[in-house]
Design a protein around this motif. Structure first.
Motif: not given
Length: 286
Positions: A143-171
């Motif tokens: 996530p970037q500083p410009e991203n909202t929490e809800s935006a990140c969650e929407r992307i994470a939810a898409m990946w979780r819906s196909v069975g993936a596990k989410i990890h947060i890291m800096t670039p």
């Protein structure tokens, strides 16, 4: 990568997944995806009107292109981006992708959430797509500083819906880690095949190669364009890892030259222990 995500998303009920539109560089390739039932609609990248229509009302846009093409793709779609649309990617490098996104998107950069699914196969093309590719696999979001929490969650939810596990890291952390465990192994697999080619007697060597050679060199069957871009995009971190590897190889060569069996066995045993523990822990969490 894109085809596998589309296949996985299509397993959800139509009302939950919405419409999956595939955009391809050629109409033939994207028409094949439509024929195979991977996508609901096909759009050729070369058709500006069709592209603008495809992006109209889009909620999620996933870039599944070689990392060097990220900037050009984002620049092309930026004029058609609507406020609700979020963009993510599947690129294996993140610092370069993020820089390209900032240039291409400008004040719309908040709509881009960088990502990288740690999955894939050496085969490419829509025919190689698997609907289970991301099940129990790690997906890194940066996530970037410009991203909202809800935006990140929407992307994470898409990946979780196909069975993936989410990890947060800096670039930066992502690129350093992946240089070691993904980019360097691919580089070495390509290099070993090249070494066999230059040393001669390739046909006989390949005829006698066993499962160990097959396992080690599987990565050398990967898409050359994609891996060229990855290596160049992450060259600083990759060079550091390559220098470290060469130092180990030089030490091993010295031990071999001096018939230092104790040093060779000690190195092998350290490697065996780490590999065994990693394999066991991976099986326990899968």
């Amino acid at each position: 990568m894109g085809g596998s995500l589309a296949r996985a998303l299509r397993r959800a009920p139509a009302e939950a997944r919405g419409t999956i539109v595939g955009v391809g560089r050629t109409l033939d390739s994207i028409a094949r995806a439509l024929q195979l039932g991977v996508i609901d609609q096909a759009v050729a990248w070369s058709d500006p009107m069709a592209l603008s229509q495809a992006l109209s009302g889009a909620d999620l846009i996933v870039l599944a292109v070689p990392v060097a093409q990220t900037g050009g793709v984002l620049e092309r779609i930026a004029p058609y981006l609507e406020a609700q649309a979020l963009i993510t990617d599947v690129g294996s490098t993140k610092l370069d992708v993020l820089a390209a996104a900032a240039t291409a998107l400008g004040d719309k950069i908040n709509q881009f959430v960088p990502g990288h699914p740690i999955a894939g196969r050496e085969l490419s093309g829509v025919e190689a797509a698997l609907d289970t590719l991301y099940a129990q696999r790690n997906v890194v979001l940066c996530p970037q500083p410009e991203n909202t929490e809800s935006a990140c969650e929407r992307i994470a939810a898409m990946w979780r819906s196909v069975g993936a596990k989410i990890h947060i890291m800096t670039p930066a952390q992502h690129d350093q880690v992946l240089a070691a465990v993904s980019h360097l192994p691919h580089l070495l697999a390509f290099a070993l095949i090249e070494q066999l080619l230059t040393m001669g007697n390739l046909k006989l060597k390949l005829a006698l190669a066993g499962s160990g050679f097959q396992d080690f060199t599987r990565l050398a069957a990967s898409n050359s364009e994609m891996w060229r871009d990855i290596c160049l995009a992450n060259r600083s971190a990759l060079l550091a890892e390559l220098d470290g590897y060469l130092a180990v190889v030089n030490n091993l060569r010295r031990a071999l030259e001096e018939s230092d069996g104790l040093a060779i066995q000690a190195l092998f045993e350290r490697a065996r222990t780490i590999r065994t523990h990693w394999s066991l822990s991976k099986n326990e969490t899968s």
